[in-house]
Design a protein around this motif. Structure first.
Motif, PDB file in Angstrom:
ATOM      1  N   HIS A 232       0.812  -1.217   0.000  1.00 47.59           N
ATOM      2  CA  HIS A 232       0.000   0.000   0.000  1.00 47.59           C
ATOM      3  C   HIS A 232       0.845   1.268   0.000  1.00 47.59           C
ATOM      4  N   GLY A 233       2.190   1.141   0.015  1.00 46.85           N
ATOM      5  CA  GLY A 233       3.014   2.308   0.282  1.00 46.85           C
ATOM      6  C   GLY A 233       3.830   2.848  -0.867  1.00 46.85           C
ATOM      7  N   LEU A 234       3.793   2.206  -2.029  1.00 50.57           N
ATOM      8  CA  LEU A 234       4.745   2.560  -3.081  1.00 50.57           C
ATOM      9  C   LEU A 234       4.578   3.995  -3.585  1.00 50.57           C
ATOM     10  N   VAL A 235       3.355   4.434  -3.749  1.00 43.03           N
ATOM     11  CA  VAL A 235       3.086   5.743  -4.359  1.00 43.03           C
ATOM     12  C   VAL A 235       2.733   6.761  -3.271  1.00 43.03           C
ATOM     13  N   LYS A 236       3.353   7.911  -3.347  1.00 42.59           N
ATOM     14  CA  LYS A 236       3.098   8.995  -2.395  1.00 42.59           C
ATOM     15  C   LYS A 236       2.268  10.089  -3.064  1.00 42.59           C
ATOM     16  N   ALA A 237       1.514  10.807  -2.270  1.00 41.59           N
ATOM     17  CA  ALA A 237       0.677  11.883  -2.805  1.00 41.59           C
ATOM     18  C   ALA A 237       1.545  12.954  -3.464  1.00 41.59           C
ATOM     19  N   GLU A 238       1.042  13.507  -4.558  1.00 42.43           N
ATOM     20  CA  GLU A 238       1.784  14.523  -5.299  1.00 42.43           C
ATOM     21  C   GLU A 238       2.135  15.690  -4.388  1.00 42.43           C
ATOM     22  N   GLY A 239       3.381  16.122  -4.440  1.00 41.09           N
ATOM     23  CA  GLY A 239       3.829  17.246  -3.642  1.00 41.09           C
ATOM     24  C   GLY A 239       4.207  16.891  -2.221  1.00 41.09           C
ATOM     25  N   GLY A 253      -3.610   3.308   9.072  1.00 44.82           N
ATOM     26  CA  GLY A 253      -4.635   2.293   8.888  1.00 44.82           C
ATOM     27  C   GLY A 253      -6.040   2.774   9.150  1.00 44.82           C
ATOM     28  N   ASN A 254      -6.206   3.998   9.653  1.00 38.07           N
ATOM     29  CA  ASN A 254      -7.528   4.515   9.965  1.00 38.07           C
ATOM     30  C   ASN A 254      -8.033   5.516   8.931  1.00 38.07           C
ATOM     31  N   GLY A 255      -7.312   5.686   7.858  1.00 39.63           N
ATOM     32  CA  GLY A 255      -7.711   6.601   6.805  1.00 39.63           C
ATOM     33  C   GLY A 255      -6.654   6.593   5.723  1.00 39.63           C
ATOM     34  N   VAL A 256      -6.947   7.210   4.598  1.00 42.03           N
ATOM     35  CA  VAL A 256      -5.984   7.284   3.501  1.00 42.03           C
ATOM     36  C   VAL A 256      -4.954   8.352   3.845  1.00 42.03           C
ATOM     37  N   MET A 257      -3.699   7.929   3.974  1.00 45.10           N
ATOM     38  CA  MET A 257      -2.611   8.838   4.305  1.00 45.10           C
ATOM     39  C   MET A 257      -1.904   9.256   3.018  1.00 45.10           C
ATOM     40  N   PRO A 258      -1.184  10.372   3.025  1.00 44.24           N
ATOM     41  CA  PRO A 258      -0.512  10.801   1.796  1.00 44.24           C
ATOM     42  C   PRO A 258       0.625   9.875   1.365  1.00 44.24           C
ATOM     43  N   PHE A 259       1.017   8.961   2.235  1.00 42.54           N
ATOM     44  CA  PHE A 259       2.069   8.016   1.846  1.00 42.54           C
ATOM     45  C   PHE A 259       1.596   6.568   1.837  1.00 42.54           C
ATOM     46  N   PHE A 260       0.328   6.301   2.142  1.00 44.20           N
ATOM     47  CA  PHE A 260      -0.200   4.937   2.129  1.00 44.20           C
ATOM     48  C   PHE A 260      -1.527   4.891   1.373  1.00 44.20           C
ATOM     49  N   ASP A 261      -1.750   3.765   0.676  1.00 44.05           N
ATOM     50  CA  ASP A 261      -3.022   3.470   0.017  1.00 44.05           C
ATOM     51  C   ASP A 261      -3.431   4.556  -0.970  1.00 44.05           C
ATOM     52  N   GLN A 262      -2.455   5.067  -1.703  1.00 46.12           N
ATOM     53  CA  GLN A 262      -2.745   6.025  -2.772  1.00 46.12           C
ATOM     54  C   GLN A 262      -3.220   5.271  -4.009  1.00 46.12           C
ATOM     55  N   ASP A 263      -4.124   5.869  -4.762  1.00 45.81           N
ATOM     56  CA  ASP A 263      -4.704   5.194  -5.918  1.00 45.81           C
ATOM     57  C   ASP A 263      -3.653   4.801  -6.955  1.00 45.81           C
ATOM     58  N   GLY A 264      -2.559   5.543  -7.024  1.00 46.21           N
ATOM     59  CA  GLY A 264      -1.543   5.259  -8.027  1.00 46.21           C
ATOM     60  C   GLY A 264      -0.885   3.898  -7.905  1.00 46.21           C
ATOM     61  N   VAL A 265      -0.970   3.244  -6.740  1.00 47.35           N
ATOM     62  CA  VAL A 265      -0.320   1.935  -6.604  1.00 47.35           C
ATOM     63  C   VAL A 265      -0.947   0.905  -7.541  1.00 47.35           C
ATOM     64  N   HIS A 266      -2.189   1.112  -7.898  1.00 41.94           N
ATOM     65  CA  HIS A 266      -2.874   0.085  -8.685  1.00 41.94           C
ATOM     66  C   HIS A 266      -2.336  -0.006 -10.109  1.00 41.94           C
ATOM     67  N   ALA A 267      -1.810   1.082 -10.647  1.00 38.27           N
ATOM     68  CA  ALA A 267      -1.179   1.014 -11.964  1.00 38.27           C
ATOM     69  C   ALA A 267       0.062   0.137 -11.920  1.00 38.27           C
ATOM     70  N   VAL A 268       0.806   0.208 -10.813  1.00 32.41           N
ATOM     71  CA  VAL A 268       1.986  -0.657 -10.650  1.00 32.41           C
ATOM     72  C   VAL A 268       1.579  -2.118 -10.715  1.00 32.41           C
ATOM     73  N   TYR A 269       0.528  -2.472  -9.996  1.00 35.59           N
ATOM     74  CA  TYR A 269       0.162  -3.877  -9.910  1.00 35.59           C
ATOM     75  C   TYR A 269      -0.479  -4.403 -11.188  1.00 35.59           C
ATOM     76  N   ARG A 270      -1.100  -3.523 -11.938  1.00 39.52           N
ATOM     77  CA  ARG A 270      -1.599  -3.964 -13.239  1.00 39.52           C
ATOM     78  C   ARG A 270      -0.436  -4.321 -14.168  1.00 39.52           C
ATOM     79  N   GLU A 271       0.651  -3.568 -14.079  1.00 43.03           N
ATOM     80  CA  GLU A 271       1.841  -3.907 -14.863  1.00 43.03           C
ATOM     81  C   GLU A 271       2.448  -5.221 -14.380  1.00 43.03           C
ATOM     82  N   TRP A 272       2.530  -5.389 -13.086  1.00 40.09           N
ATOM     83  CA  TRP A 272       3.099  -6.625 -12.539  1.00 40.09           C
ATOM     84  C   TRP A 272       2.273  -7.842 -12.939  1.00 40.09           C
TER      85      TRP A 272
END
Length: 581
Positions: A232-239, A253-272
């Protein structure tokens, strides 16, 4: 890596349709990982072949017959890559090399081959969020100084303040303290964990290219899948925006943090996923199948360590074109309470069903207090506990929780030693501790060493059969009676309970398959569900409970079940399996 535990705000549903790979009970073939029981080996604490006090790959290889006899389908190996070991190998210096403390690439190759000959599959840990500070890229980035293109592969930033003396933002390390370290030339680099673990910048194309080649390297060696660390940590929020609070560990784990669970991680896993799909697996070896059980196809798989606020957000990682499984940390952190367990079981199955992914169930791992100790303590203490609690109660509940977990549809993960009923070692002397979070003095509790103590194989010996030269963490003097030797063939032992449960799980057609349970009426504090002609009843109360009899008792986690006139008395903190025919 240890993560904080999630609450339960809502999340939007996945836009993806159900997976075409979803298998129904009784299907002629199904993907092996959909209902697999996977055993986590923490290599440094499993078996030591050379007497240096540290477990190794040759030691794991020598114990494969034990794992085969236990009845698991696959083995997940925690990191054994070349590493300075600042965080027990989760700081990787070379992703294509085995650390000498664990052996060689030849040992890894032999282990994979032997596992396959035993009918076992091998999953290896992959650590893509960060490298070691001794990784060649990072060393060159430091040596070349400001302006080095290699610095773009990590997160180097100028500091704030008149002289750049302040960190670039207010992010805190999961292990405590700032998430930034300043280098001699004045720049700062990001590390969400220890300073020895600089985070990769996944916006840089070289990082993605490198990890696709790493995947292929291990796939070509024959591994059957990857456990993705900090998925959940690969992509960080812009800026890299500020969070605005100094109590960030509590928020993890209690909310979307700027360094965890960012939507951009899913593009990585689609490539993988496209990489894994290049490797068509064979059907399982005959050694892994059982009479009456559908043959299971090969195929490689990913399982995500994705700490998210909800199981609904976790389901986003296992959409049909991404990863295959994700650990169910919401289930792991649920107390021994019938109402809470039913709620998270239902919520998990409901979240996974639309994306066609199997649920996963787990009770212990290398980052949390063993469940035999968690359940020995009062509820609400979390998953890092410093007290032994009521050992008898904890073991009774742990056994019951295991049978409940193994009766649920989906895949189950076991942590080495839980089949022996091992508790956490809560009284390790400070001078032997190695968890980096312990030395940071903030953030996580830093007591993960207690679940990592080497496991006992024999009643006697310098390390109860772990190895001839002692063990890297001291074992309690009572562990001889918890050893494999002491429990093997002993009626009622925890080891024999696991073996019987796993044999029955294999023998019962479709027990791990499917995506739903049929709940049955039961007294308060009791869970009861049906799956075909199989019924599971779990009494989570501290008293025996009278309930309906459901046919022939297959297995009980505790004392004998007494039955009369269509009723059954289920002992306190006990799970019972019934066959209705």
């Amino acid at each position: 890596m240890s993560r904080q535990h999630p609450a339960a705000p809502s999340a939007p549903p996945s836009p993806h349709a159900a997976s075409p790979h979803a298998a129904a009970p009784g299907a002629a073939h199904r993907d092996w990982w959909r209902d697999a029981v996977i055993y986590q080996v923490y290599p440094r604490s499993f078996a030591d072949s050379d007497g240096d006090g540290m477990g190794d790959l040759a030691g794991v290889r020598s114990r494969l017959p034990y794992l085969r006899a236990l009845g698991v389908d696959a083995v997940w190996l925690s990191p054994f890559y070349a590493s300075p070991q600042a965080d027990a190998g989760y700081d990787v210096a070379d992703y294509r090399a085995v650390d000498p403390m664990f052996g060689t690439l030849t040992d890894a190759d032999g282990l994979i081959r032997d596992a396959h000959a035993q009918g076992l599959r091998i999953i290896v840990d992959l650590v893509p969020n960060h490298s070691s500070d001794q990784h060649e890229w990072f060393k060159r980035a430091l040596a070349e100084g400001p302006g080095s293109p290699l610095r773009d592969r990590y997160h180097f930033r100028p500091g704030k303040g008149a002289r750049g003396e302040l960190p670039p933002n207010d992010w805190e390390s999961v292990f405590g303290g700032p998430a930034w370290t300043r280098v001699p030339d004045g720049a700062w680099y990001l590390h969400l964990f220890a300073p020895e673990q600089p985070d990769f910048n996944w916006e840089h194309p070289a990082v993605g290219d490198e990890f696709r080649t790493i995947l292929r390297f291990w796939l070509d060696l024959g591994v059957d899948g990857f456990r993705v660390d900090v998925a959940h940590g690969l992509v960080k929020a812009e800026g890299l925006p500020d969070i605005g609070t100094r109590d960030q560990v509590r928020l993890l784990g209690n909310g979307v943090m700027p360094f965890f669970d960012q939507d951009g991680v899913h593009a990585v896993y689609r490539e993988w996923r496209t990489v894994l799909d290049e490797y068509a697996g064979d059907e399982e070896p005959a050694a892994a199948s059982a009479p009456g059980r559908p043959r299971r196809t090969g195929g490689r798989m990913f399982v995500a360590e994705a700490w998210t606020p909800t199981v609904e957000r976790t389901a986003r990682y296992v959409r049909p074109d991404e990863l295959h499984q994700a650990f169910n940390f919401q289930y792991l952190s649920t107390d021994w309470d019938a109402g809470e367990l039913r709620r998270i079981i239902d919520r998990t199955l409901d979240a996974m069903r639309p994306v066609g992914a199997p649920a996963t169930w787990v009770l212990s791992n290398h980052d949390v207090t063993r469940h035999a100790t968690r359940f020995a303590n009062p509820p609400g203490l979390g998953t890092q506990i410093r007290t032994a609690g009521d050992r008898e109660q904890g073991l009774r509940r742990a056994r019951a929780a295991t049978l409940l977990m193994l009766a649920l549809p989906g895949s189950a993960y076991l942590y080495q030693g839980e089949e022996l009923g091992l508790p956490d070692v809560v009284d390790l002397p400070d001078e032997v501790r190695q968890d980096p979070a312990y030395f940071r003095g903030a953030g996580q509790d830093g007591f993960r060493d207690g679940c990592r103590v080497p496991i006992p194989w024999t009643r006697t010996g310098p390390s109860y059969g772990f190895g001839s030269g002692g063990s890297w963490l001291p074992q309690p003097s009572t562990w001889g009676e918890l050893s494999v030797q002491a429990q093997q063939g002993t009626p009622g032992s925890t080891l024999e309970l696991y073996r019987r449960a796993l044999r029955l799980r294999r023998a019962e057609p479709g027990l791990g398959a499917g995506d739903a349970v049929e709940w049955l009426r039961a007294p308060e504090g009791v869970l009861a569900f049906r799956r075909g002609e199989f019924v599971c009843v779990a009494n989570t109360t501290g008293e025996s409970v009278t309930t309906r009899s459901h046919g022939r008792v297959l297995l009980s986690s505790g004392d004998e079940v007494t039955e009369a006139d269509g009723e059954a008395k289920v002992p306190a903190d006990t799970t019972v399996w019934w066959a209705m025919t």
